[in-house]
Design a protein around this motif. Structure first.
Motif, PDB file in Angstrom:
ATOM      1  N   THR B  69     -38.751   3.768 -26.031  1.00 44.52           N
ATOM      2  CA  THR B  69     -37.939   2.872 -26.191  1.00 44.52           C
ATOM      3  C   THR B  69     -38.649   1.805 -25.099  1.00 44.52           C
ATOM      4  O   THR B  69     -38.510   0.711 -25.132  1.00 44.52           O
ATOM      5  CB  THR B  69     -36.672   2.986 -25.764  1.00 44.52           C
ATOM      6  OG1 THR B  69     -36.510   3.700 -24.438  1.00 44.52           O
ATOM      7  CG2 THR B  69     -35.974   3.621 -26.854  1.00 44.52           C
ATOM      8  N   HIS B  70     -39.405   2.335 -24.012  1.00 41.29           N
ATOM      9  CA  HIS B  70     -39.687   1.522 -22.784  1.00 41.29           C
ATOM     10  C   HIS B  70     -40.619   2.518 -21.950  1.00 41.29           C
ATOM     11  O   HIS B  70     -40.637   3.665 -22.273  1.00 41.29           O
ATOM     12  CB  HIS B  70     -38.786   0.897 -22.211  1.00 41.29           C
ATOM     13  CG  HIS B  70     -37.994   1.862 -21.400  1.00 41.29           C
ATOM     14  ND1 HIS B  70     -36.828   2.432 -21.917  1.00 41.29           N
ATOM     15  CD2 HIS B  70     -37.648   1.921 -19.841  1.00 41.29           C
ATOM     16  CE1 HIS B  70     -36.244   3.313 -21.157  1.00 41.29           C
ATOM     17  NE2 HIS B  70     -36.482   2.994 -19.791  1.00 41.29           N
ATOM     18  N   VAL B  71     -41.429   1.969 -20.971  1.00 38.69           N
ATOM     19  CA  VAL B  71     -42.042   2.921 -20.107  1.00 38.69           C
ATOM     20  C   VAL B  71     -41.245   3.439 -18.885  1.00 38.69           C
ATOM     21  O   VAL B  71     -40.437   2.683 -18.254  1.00 38.69           O
ATOM     22  CB  VAL B  71     -42.982   1.949 -19.035  1.00 38.69           C
ATOM     23  CG1 VAL B  71     -43.923   2.692 -18.106  1.00 38.69           C
ATOM     24  CG2 VAL B  71     -44.144   1.442 -20.159  1.00 38.69           C
ATOM     25  N   HIS B  72     -40.628   4.605 -19.202  1.00 35.40           N
ATOM     26  CA  HIS B  72     -39.706   5.175 -18.274  1.00 35.40           C
ATOM     27  C   HIS B  72     -40.105   5.409 -16.859  1.00 35.40           C
ATOM     28  O   HIS B  72     -41.308   5.682 -16.666  1.00 35.40           O
ATOM     29  CB  HIS B  72     -39.348   6.670 -18.842  1.00 35.40           C
ATOM     30  CG  HIS B  72     -38.747   6.527 -20.307  1.00 35.40           C
ATOM     31  ND1 HIS B  72     -37.624   6.048 -20.495  1.00 35.40           N
ATOM     32  CD2 HIS B  72     -39.549   6.778 -21.503  1.00 35.40           C
ATOM     33  CE1 HIS B  72     -37.429   6.199 -21.960  1.00 35.40           C
ATOM     34  NE2 HIS B  72     -38.667   6.524 -22.281  1.00 35.40           N
ATOM     35  N   ALA B  73     -39.238   5.110 -16.001  1.00 33.10           N
ATOM     36  CA  ALA B  73     -39.442   5.325 -14.616  1.00 33.10           C
ATOM     37  C   ALA B  73     -38.960   6.718 -14.124  1.00 33.10           C
ATOM     38  O   ALA B  73     -39.240   7.078 -12.727  1.00 33.10           O
ATOM     39  CB  ALA B  73     -39.098   4.351 -13.774  1.00 33.10           C
ATOM     40  N   ASP B  74     -38.427   7.545 -14.693  1.00 34.80           N
ATOM     41  CA  ASP B  74     -37.550   8.571 -14.221  1.00 34.80           C
ATOM     42  C   ASP B  74     -38.046   9.848 -14.708  1.00 34.80           C
ATOM     43  O   ASP B  74     -37.583  10.977 -14.246  1.00 34.80           O
ATOM     44  CB  ASP B  74     -36.140   8.331 -14.567  1.00 34.80           C
ATOM     45  CG  ASP B  74     -35.867   8.284 -15.964  1.00 34.80           C
ATOM     46  OD1 ASP B  74     -36.666   7.995 -16.746  1.00 34.80           O
ATOM     47  OD2 ASP B  74     -34.546   8.459 -16.289  1.00 34.80           O
ATOM     48  N   GLY B 125     -35.158  -6.786 -20.127  1.00 38.02           N
ATOM     49  CA  GLY B 125     -34.254  -6.788 -19.236  1.00 38.02           C
ATOM     50  C   GLY B 125     -34.197  -5.843 -18.223  1.00 38.02           C
ATOM     51  O   GLY B 125     -34.012  -6.043 -16.713  1.00 38.02           O
ATOM     52  N   HIS B 126     -34.177  -4.400 -18.647  1.00 33.84           N
ATOM     53  CA  HIS B 126     -34.373  -3.518 -17.808  1.00 33.84           C
ATOM     54  C   HIS B 126     -35.958  -3.201 -17.409  1.00 33.84           C
ATOM     55  O   HIS B 126     -36.251  -3.162 -16.349  1.00 33.84           O
ATOM     56  CB  HIS B 126     -33.775  -2.055 -18.535  1.00 33.84           C
ATOM     57  CG  HIS B 126     -34.326  -0.887 -17.776  1.00 33.84           C
ATOM     58  ND1 HIS B 126     -33.919  -0.375 -16.729  1.00 33.84           N
ATOM     59  CD2 HIS B 126     -35.037   0.160 -18.318  1.00 33.84           C
ATOM     60  CE1 HIS B 126     -34.286   0.590 -16.557  1.00 33.84           C
ATOM     61  NE2 HIS B 126     -34.969   1.240 -17.285  1.00 33.84           N
ATOM     62  N   THR B 127     -36.652  -3.277 -18.417  1.00 35.53           N
ATOM     63  CA  THR B 127     -37.973  -3.541 -18.452  1.00 35.53           C
ATOM     64  C   THR B 127     -38.442  -4.739 -19.211  1.00 35.53           C
ATOM     65  O   THR B 127     -37.604  -5.043 -20.150  1.00 35.53           O
ATOM     66  CB  THR B 127     -38.882  -2.183 -18.705  1.00 35.53           C
ATOM     67  OG1 THR B 127     -38.924  -2.310 -20.040  1.00 35.53           O
ATOM     68  CG2 THR B 127     -38.242  -0.999 -18.069  1.00 35.53           C
ATOM     69  N   GLY B 150     -32.276   2.819 -25.662  1.00 33.08           N
ATOM     70  CA  GLY B 150     -33.146   3.112 -24.152  1.00 33.08           C
ATOM     71  C   GLY B 150     -32.144   3.062 -23.214  1.00 33.08           C
ATOM     72  O   GLY B 150     -31.014   3.452 -23.128  1.00 33.08           O
ATOM     73  N   ASP B 151     -32.670   2.063 -22.117  1.00 29.94           N
ATOM     74  CA  ASP B 151     -31.746   1.892 -21.031  1.00 29.94           C
ATOM     75  C   ASP B 151     -31.346   0.495 -21.090  1.00 29.94           C
ATOM     76  O   ASP B 151     -30.779   0.131 -19.983  1.00 29.94           O
ATOM     77  CB  ASP B 151     -32.761   2.164 -19.569  1.00 29.94           C
ATOM     78  CG  ASP B 151     -32.965   3.371 -19.544  1.00 29.94           C
ATOM     79  OD1 ASP B 151     -32.725   4.258 -20.318  1.00 29.94           O
ATOM     80  OD2 ASP B 151     -33.747   3.744 -18.592  1.00 29.94           O
ATOM     81  N   ALA B 152     -31.253  -0.142 -22.086  1.00 30.66           N
ATOM     82  CA  ALA B 152     -30.785  -1.538 -22.238  1.00 30.66           C
ATOM     83  C   ALA B 152     -29.556  -1.484 -22.125  1.00 30.66           C
ATOM     84  O   ALA B 152     -28.508  -2.231 -21.365  1.00 30.66           O
ATOM     85  CB  ALA B 152     -31.489  -2.271 -23.621  1.00 30.66           C
TER      86      ALA B 152
HETATM   87 FE   LIG Z   1     -35.812   3.288 -17.751  1.00 28.00          FE
END
Ligand SMILES: [Fe+2]
Ligand SMILES: [Fe+2]
Lengths: 254, 254
Positions: B69-74, B125-127, B150-152
């Protein structure tokens, strides 16, 4: 395999909830087509009672039952706390468990919420009083059926059989006669998972359960040689869970 | 609320999977009516790749896509490892993410697996490169629809907006224009949950999301005053996830 992995009824609202410390799954079921939206919780945990009651409120449900599959040894049931915070909710456990509760069930009993119901199947072996709750069979009930197996059957595993009146022989018979005889697409929801799985099916476990897909002798040997540690919560959790309800009443008619 | 919380299509196999360390949900979807049983994984995690591939094998599926869904940071995505262990699987991420992958998607693209598909919605918005994948609209597709946000949008929450090109203004617009406009019974499956929830609906979040149900100014203030710690995995995870795939190829036609 011709399996699908979601169940649907025009009436059923279903939510799976997880408690991380004991890796316990709690299940919320409700008949949302009924004017009162009656709901029940299977295997609530004391630590997540506020979360569960808040969700019940958000969804506009009326919680009527808090049900246990068995006397848990790894966490304290949420039933007592739920009854304090939400008077009118009745706790349910099997008669064979010898635990306290408002209502006691045995094999063949039906737990009704609105037009939906759970059917009780006796699945002793992990504990002497373990039961599996299976959604009803019928046009308005969930399809595929769903079974809440407690610790009798876990995803690719099963509960231990060395405490609380456990018996590997009895567990093998319970799973093979009461769970593996359900339709193959029945969705199985356990009381715990430690690997991040959320659901399985009868067909999958009959094929791939590393213990229960074996013959009975092999299963008994596997269970005899697990060499598990003494359950760390058992001395706190079992006495608490045996006394889970505030009132003790017998009502056969549920 | 007239909501149900399970989705069904005669074709769709669906599994939700959890990675405890980063509290990440991975989703497996497959068209089991298609002879090849083509499958995809949304947001796989490196640590649970073996579990996921073993489940794919048990279910007789053919994994074709590993999607983020996106480039995860965690956490580190499982995409690279999946491609090593299961050659032929193609990784997918949004073009706007600027990450490496086999295939890049943008708003309106469809990711097809058998007769089923996911529709891509841009939800930055989150990324800067966040997308939401929504199951198709149509007679054989899942009903209710399902959105992998995702994290949106998280259950009663949302991802932070202070790193990776984040913007609270953009996140608010994304969720309100791309997610809250879906049918109210759409099931929302986030990339994470930290309280043991597994699913929510558009209707529920429009009513009860403590951030996104508010007006835009209030939302922006909430996000500005979160005072979150520096993400502990970001310096490892983001560079790894930007380079998730072994090959880089552009293919618009998916
Ligand atoms: Fe994330
Ligand atoms: Fe147990």
């Amino acid at each position: 395999m011709g399996i699908t992995t979601s169940s649907q009824s025009p009436k059923l609202l279903f939510r799976q909830l997880f408690e991380t410390e004991s890796s316990t799954y709690t299940y919320l079921l409700a008949d949302v087509s009924h004017p009162e939206k009656p709901a029940l919780l299977v295997d609530p945990v004391d630590k997540t009672v506020d979360r569960d009651l808040s969700l019940v409120k958000d969804l506009g449900l009326k919680l009527i039952y808090a049900i246990n599959t068995h006397v848990h040894a790894d966490h304290v049931t949420g039933t007592g706390l739920i009854k304090t915070k939400s008077p009118g909710v009745k706790s349910i456990i099997s008669k064979a468990s010898n635990a306290k509760a408002d209502l006691f069930v045995e094999a063949g009993d039906k737990i009704r919420f609105g037009d939906l119901f759970l059917e009780v199947r006796a699945t002793p072996g992990h504990t002497v009083g373990c039961v599996t709750y299976v959604t009803g069979d019928g046009p308005n009930q969930a399809h595929p059926r769903m079974a809440f197996t407690g610790d009798a059957l876990l995803i690719r595993g099963c509960g231990r059989t060395d405490f609380q009146g456990g018996s590997s022989e009895q567990l093998y018979k319970s799973v093979h006669s009461q769970i593996f005889t359900l339709p193959k697409d029945t969705l199985l929801y356990p009381a715990h998972d430690y690997k991040g799985f959320t659901v399985t099916t009868v067909e999958e476990e009959m094929l791939y359960n590393p213990r229960l897909a074996k013959d009975e002798e092999t299963f008994k040997n596997i269970m005899k040689n697990l060499n598990l540690q003494y359950p760390k919560m058992i001395d706190v959790a079992v006495p608490a869970n045996m006394n889970q309800a505030i009132e003790i009443r017998w009502e056969a008619d549920i």
